[in-house]
Every structure is written in C-alpha cells, then in structure tokens.
Design a protein around this motif. Structure first.
Motif, PDB file in Angstrom:
ATOM      1  N   TRP A   1       7.194  13.483  -7.373  1.00 56.41           N
ATOM      2  CA  TRP A   1       6.358  13.789  -6.216  1.00 56.41           C
ATOM      3  C   TRP A   1       6.831  12.976  -5.022  1.00 56.41           C
ATOM      4  CZ3 TRP A   1       0.561  15.206  -6.775  1.00 56.41           C
ATOM      5  CH2 TRP A   1       0.432  16.239  -7.704  1.00 56.41           C
ATOM      6  N   HIS A   2       6.416  13.407  -3.867  1.00 52.22           N
ATOM      7  CA  HIS A   2       6.925  12.807  -2.638  1.00 52.22           C
ATOM      8  C   HIS A   2       6.650  11.305  -2.560  1.00 52.22           C
ATOM      9  CE1 HIS A   2       8.051  12.498   1.589  1.00 52.22           C
ATOM     10  NE2 HIS A   2       6.938  11.800   1.771  1.00 52.22           N
ATOM     11  N   GLY A   3       5.450  10.886  -2.940  1.00 53.37           N
ATOM     12  CA  GLY A   3       5.101   9.474  -2.836  1.00 53.37           C
ATOM     13  C   GLY A   3       6.032   8.593  -3.644  1.00 53.37           C
TER      14      GLY A   3
ATOM     15  N   ASP B   1       0.860  -1.179   0.000  1.00 52.75           N
ATOM     16  CA  ASP B   1       0.000   0.000   0.000  1.00 52.75           C
ATOM     17  C   ASP B   1       0.898   1.230   0.000  1.00 52.75           C
ATOM     18  OD1 ASP B   1      -1.618   2.189   0.674  1.00 52.75           O
ATOM     19  OD2 ASP B   1      -2.977   0.946   1.846  1.00 52.75           O
ATOM     20  N   THR B   2       0.948   1.933  -1.122  1.00 53.07           N
ATOM     21  CA  THR B   2       1.898   3.032  -1.266  1.00 53.07           C
ATOM     22  C   THR B   2       1.374   4.356  -0.727  1.00 53.07           C
ATOM     23  OG1 THR B   2       1.132   3.264  -3.562  1.00 53.07           O
ATOM     24  CG2 THR B   2       3.155   2.022  -3.176  1.00 53.07           C
ATOM     25  N   GLY B   3       0.127   4.400  -0.255  1.00 56.53           N
ATOM     26  CA  GLY B   3      -0.366   5.585   0.425  1.00 56.53           C
ATOM     27  C   GLY B   3      -0.557   6.783  -0.481  1.00 56.53           C
ATOM     28  N   GLU B   4      -0.434   7.973   0.101  1.00 61.49           N
ATOM     29  CA  GLU B   4      -0.648   9.222  -0.622  1.00 61.49           C
ATOM     30  C   GLU B   4       0.583   9.623  -1.422  1.00 61.49           C
ATOM     31  OE1 GLU B   4      -2.511  11.189  -1.848  1.00 61.49           O
ATOM     32  OE2 GLU B   4      -4.412  11.283  -0.772  1.00 61.49           O
ATOM     33  N   ASP B   5       0.376  10.539  -2.383  1.00 58.94           N
ATOM     34  CA  ASP B   5       1.482  10.926  -3.257  1.00 58.94           C
ATOM     35  C   ASP B   5       2.124  12.258  -2.878  1.00 58.94           C
ATOM     36  OD1 ASP B   5      -0.628  12.528  -4.002  1.00 58.94           O
ATOM     37  OD2 ASP B   5      -0.608  11.961  -6.124  1.00 58.94           O
TER      38      ASP B   5
ATOM     39  N   SER C   1      -4.691  18.266   5.842  1.00 55.93           N
ATOM     40  CA  SER C   1      -5.161  18.869   7.098  1.00 55.93           C
ATOM     41  C   SER C   1      -4.614  18.182   8.342  1.00 55.93           C
ATOM     42  CB  SER C   1      -6.696  18.866   7.130  1.00 55.93           C
ATOM     43  OG  SER C   1      -7.218  19.535   5.994  1.00 55.93           O
ATOM     44  N   GLY C   2      -3.416  17.608   8.250  1.00 53.64           N
ATOM     45  CA  GLY C   2      -2.774  17.024   9.422  1.00 53.64           C
ATOM     46  C   GLY C   2      -3.319  15.694   9.883  1.00 53.64           C
ATOM     47  N   ILE C   3      -4.056  14.955   9.011  1.00 56.02           N
ATOM     48  CA  ILE C   3      -4.675  13.702   9.467  1.00 56.02           C
ATOM     49  C   ILE C   3      -4.202  12.495   8.658  1.00 56.02           C
ATOM     50  CG2 ILE C   3      -6.701  14.783  10.511  1.00 56.02           C
ATOM     51  CD1 ILE C   3      -8.290  14.021   7.993  1.00 56.02           C
ATOM     52  N   VAL C   4      -2.967  12.539   8.139  1.00 50.07           N
ATOM     53  CA  VAL C   4      -2.380  11.352   7.510  1.00 50.07           C
ATOM     54  C   VAL C   4      -0.961  11.169   8.022  1.00 50.07           C
ATOM     55  CG1 VAL C   4      -3.790  11.589   5.412  1.00 50.07           C
ATOM     56  CG2 VAL C   4      -1.489  12.580   5.481  1.00 50.07           C
ATOM     57  N   ASP C   5      -0.466   9.935   7.918  1.00 47.65           N
ATOM     58  CA  ASP C   5       0.897   9.611   8.370  1.00 47.65           C
ATOM     59  C   ASP C   5       1.429   8.474   7.505  1.00 47.65           C
ATOM     60  OD1 ASP C   5       3.233   9.531   9.769  1.00 47.65           O
ATOM     61  OD2 ASP C   5       2.399   8.645  11.591  1.00 47.65           O
ATOM     62  N   PHE C   6       1.565   8.732   6.213  1.00 54.20           N
ATOM     63  CA  PHE C   6       1.909   7.667   5.285  1.00 54.20           C
ATOM     64  C   PHE C   6       3.399   7.378   5.198  1.00 54.20           C
ATOM     65  CE2 PHE C   6      -2.403   8.539   3.721  1.00 54.20           C
ATOM     66  CZ  PHE C   6      -2.897   7.242   3.772  1.00 54.20           C
TER      67      PHE C   6
ATOM     68  N   ILE D   1       1.669   3.237  -6.622  1.00 54.44           N
ATOM     69  CA  ILE D   1       2.651   4.245  -7.031  1.00 54.44           C
ATOM     70  C   ILE D   1       3.979   3.545  -7.328  1.00 54.44           C
ATOM     71  CG2 ILE D   1       3.912   6.317  -6.354  1.00 54.44           C
ATOM     72  CD1 ILE D   1       1.645   7.025  -4.476  1.00 54.44           C
ATOM     73  N   PRO D   2       4.473   3.628  -8.552  1.00 56.90           N
ATOM     74  CA  PRO D   2       5.744   2.971  -8.855  1.00 56.90           C
ATOM     75  C   PRO D   2       6.917   3.771  -8.288  1.00 56.90           C
ATOM     76  CG  PRO D   2       4.940   4.139 -10.785  1.00 56.90           C
ATOM     77  CD  PRO D   2       3.871   4.274  -9.732  1.00 56.90           C
ATOM     78  N   PRO D   3       8.034   3.105  -8.010  1.00 57.82           N
ATOM     79  CA  PRO D   3       9.188   3.812  -7.442  1.00 57.82           C
ATOM     80  C   PRO D   3       9.974   4.622  -8.469  1.00 57.82           C
ATOM     81  CG  PRO D   3       9.692   1.495  -7.678  1.00 57.82           C
ATOM     82  CD  PRO D   3       8.247   1.655  -8.046  1.00 57.82           C
ATOM     83  N   TYR D   4       9.720   4.402  -9.740  1.00 57.95           N
ATOM     84  CA  TYR D   4      10.340   5.164 -10.817  1.00 57.95           C
ATOM     85  C   TYR D   4       9.283   5.414 -11.898  1.00 57.95           C
ATOM     86  CZ  TYR D   4      14.940   4.040  -8.856  1.00 57.95           C
ATOM     87  OH  TYR D   4      16.031   3.927  -8.021  1.00 57.95           O
TER      88      TYR D   4
END
Length: 408
Positions: A323-325, A265-269, A278-283, A315-318
């Motif tokens: 972007w951050h993700g 699960d790659t989470g947010e990008d 809004s301070g409510i994620v910790d991916f 989200i692929p690593p390359y």
C-alpha cells in the motif's frame, strides 16, 4: 462550596468495569484505590454537577518536571497540589500573564522537581459559573484523591517501557495485556491505532484515558503516537489537545538511559488523493517533512552518543504489503535508517505480530506487534542497559511470541 458525590460512585464503578474490565486486573492500581476521595469522587454526572471526567494522567516525565493532565465536565480554574511529604506546593498554568482558567482540558506542568524522588499530588478544580469582565463567580470545588509519581535519575543507566499497538477501541485490552505481561516499566508507548477513528471526547476518555489512567498513567507516563486510524473521523484534529508533546508535534525524539528514541507519525496508508479522504489530507508532504527533521536529529550530539537508536512508527517500511503508506515510508525513511545505523524499528499496523530479522532489504530488524482481536493481541517490552537492549513480545495468553537482543 464542596460537594460529596458518594451516591454516584456505584454507577461509575459499573461503567468502568463494563468498559475497561478494570476489576479483573491484578497487580495494578485498583479502581477503588484510584478513585477520588469523598471530597469529590470521579464520576460521570447526570445533573451537570462539577466533576472530573478522567483520573489525572502523566505526560512528559523528566528528572525535574512532569505534565499532569485531567479533564473536568464544566469550565473551571484548576491546579495541582504536590510535594514530597506534604502537598505544600501548588502549580497552575500561566500564559501571556494569564492563569489558565475557564477551561476543561488541563495540562499543568510541575517544574523544579528533584531527580529520583517520589512526589505526592492531587488535582483540584473550582467550577466557574459566571465569567464577566469584573465579576467572576466560582461554584463547586472538587479535589481528587492523592496519587504518587517518581522522577527518574538525572543520568539513567537503564530504561524500560511497554508498547501497545492496534487496540482499536477495545479498552479492556489494556488491562488484559498488562495482567499477563506483569513486568515493571518506566513508561508506555501507544504505537498507533488506539481507535478506529475519533468521533468525540467521550470516546477518547472511555477507550483510552480511563483505562490507562486507572491502570498506570496516574503514576507512570505514556506517549500517544498517532496511527493511520487516528487520522480519521470528525474529531481527528482535536486529538492532540488530550496529550502533551515536547514540541507540540506528533513526531519527536528523546534520550532515556542508553537509548535514543525517535517517534515518527506515518500518517495514512492510502494515497492522499484517494476518494476516501475527500481531498483533505496531505500526508506525503508530512512524511517528507519528518524525514528532513529526522536527518537533523540524527546529527545531534545526544543521538550520536547514545548506545542504541530505536525508531517507533505505526506503519513499518517493510512487511506491510504494498500500500502507498508502506511504500512511501520505505522511500523517505528507510534510507535514513540505513545511513544512521538504526538498531531497531518497532511498528504495528499489520495485525500480524512478527520479528523480522535484518535482510538484503533492510539491515535493521523490524518488530511488528499483533492485532486487536483476542488471541492476536500483543504487548512488547523494551529493556536496555549498557550491556544490551532486549525486546520481548508477549501475547494475550502470556506466551512469549518474539524476542530480539542487541548487544554492545
């Protein structure tokens, strides 16, 4: 008491045809066959009569068990009747001495199944209209039509699956892609971004569960892998309730035939402190947690002995910008992919399909599926046996737009 919902059948058929384009799909389970029988048709009720809101859909199919999921509109006691020739066996969920009841979302495991065997099954539900300490009253009893499932062999020597990605709330795309693909498969993987965001249960039913269960998932299981868009919306935390995972985590691994499959699960990008969240994620921490878990998984005997190792991640690593993700996935996952010699990574997210061969940046190939718009949609097939692992990507016109083969 049992009710006949025949009058509502046309309404439901029109809704399904409009939302999912199921009637245009050929070579698959037809809507009329899949609909429940006269004891209780699968309908959307306008008068609160007890109904099924989904067809049954399969999760976690193994050689000796399977999870059957379905949803009712009212709280009820529900179960599954099943068997090889006749429906002589019954399964319901028991937890802490309680038979699960007075609920709507059902996940019922059928245990002690025979490998490589076809089973018949139907789902049954009795509405609970009053639940007092010493006075429980049932209402309408409904039954689905009869469906079938087949357990895999105990020691499979091959495996096949189809992969969807980036459907983005376009339920008709499932039928469109399966129609042009027309290849057999054992199970499906939803590789993230089935939705734009989650607002309510109706969206999950309308845009994923109804088309998939009607097309194939009452007979073959699917796996829901979360993408970055599944982390958005007020219903985001409820999403897991509608699927069954081996360890109740969005990340896990398993072996099918010669392939060890890992789902991450790659989470947010965007960064966790982005104003949009809004301070409510910790991916970032969530991805690090998975990296630590992944290293342990790779050291297990079943992984070491597998002929091929394949990773699924949204989200692929390359090949996905800077972007951050993407960069964080590259940092925490890619060194492990190199260390444990992953054969293949299958991803989505970019809305640009491509087969990215091993390079100086990554020694493993990365397959990325297409996007949600017509003309850019793809379905990916993975087929593996002892001789080779083959991936083929098909676009929504039926043209093959990508291929990669790993040989032993």
């Amino acid at each position: 008491m049992e009710k006949n919902s025949k009058n509502n059948r046309r309404t439901f058929l029109k809704d399904v045809a409009k939302a999912s384009a199921l009637t245009a799909t050929v070579g698959l389970v037809s809507t009329s066959t899949a609909l429940a029988n006269n004891e209780s048709d699968l309908v959307v009720s306008n008068n609160n009569e007890h109904t099924f809101l989904t067809f049954p859909y399969l999760q976690n199919l193994t050689s000796n068990s399977v999870d059957v999921m379905f949803i009712t509109n009212n709280k009820a006691y529900s179960w599954v009747e099943f068997g090889i020739s006749n429906l002589t066996q019954k399964a319901h969920t028991v937890s802490d001495g309680f038979v699960t009841a007075y609920n709507r979302i059902n996940c019922i495991r059928l245990n002690n199944l025979e490998p490589n065997t076809t089973y018949k099954y139907k789902v049954v539900s009795k509405e609970i209209i009053e639940f007092k300490p010493y006075d429980l009253k049932y209402g309408t009893k409904i039954k689905s039509d009869e469906f079938t499932l087949k357990t895999p062999k105990l020691d499979e020597d091959e495996v096949s699956c189809v992969i969807f990605n980036d459907i983005h709330d376009r339920p008709y795309s499932f039928g469109d892609l399966l129609k042009v693909n027309n290849r057999p498969f054992d199970f499906a993987i939803m590789n993230g971004d089935m939705f734009d965001y989650e607002e309510d249960e109706a969206q999950i039913i309308r845009n994923l569960l109804t088309p998939c269960a009607s097309l194939f998932a009452n007979n073959k299981p699917f796996i829901m892998l979360r993408g970055n868009h599944e982390t958005r919306g007020k219903f985001r935390s409820e999403l897991k309730n509608y699927f069954s995972y081996p360890t109740n985590e969005y990340f896990f691994s398993f072996t099918k035939g010669p392939v060890h499959l890992t789902l991450l699960d790659t989470g947010e990008d965007k960064p966790d402190d982005d104003d949009e969240y809004s301070g409510i994620v910790d991916f970032d921490a969530f991805r690090v947690k998975q990296a630590l878990w992944f290293e342990k998984e790779m050291q297990k005997p079943e992984c070491k002995s597998a002929k091929y190792k394949v990773v699924f991640m949204h989200i692929p690593p390359y090949h996905s910008g800077d972007w951050h993700g993407t960069l964080h996935c590259r940092k925490v996952f890619s060194p492990l992919f190199e260390k444990y010699k992953i054969d293949l990574v299958i991803a989505g997210h970019t809305h640009r399909h491509g087969v990215h061969l091993p390079s100086k940046d990554h020694s493993y190939p990365i397959i990325i599926g297409g996007g949600p718009k017509k003309g850019n949609r793809t379905i990916t097939n993975l087929i593996a046996n002892k001789d080779k692992l083959e991936v083929k990507m098909i676009d929504d016109s039926g043209k093959q737009v990508g291929e990669y083969i790993v040989t032993g």
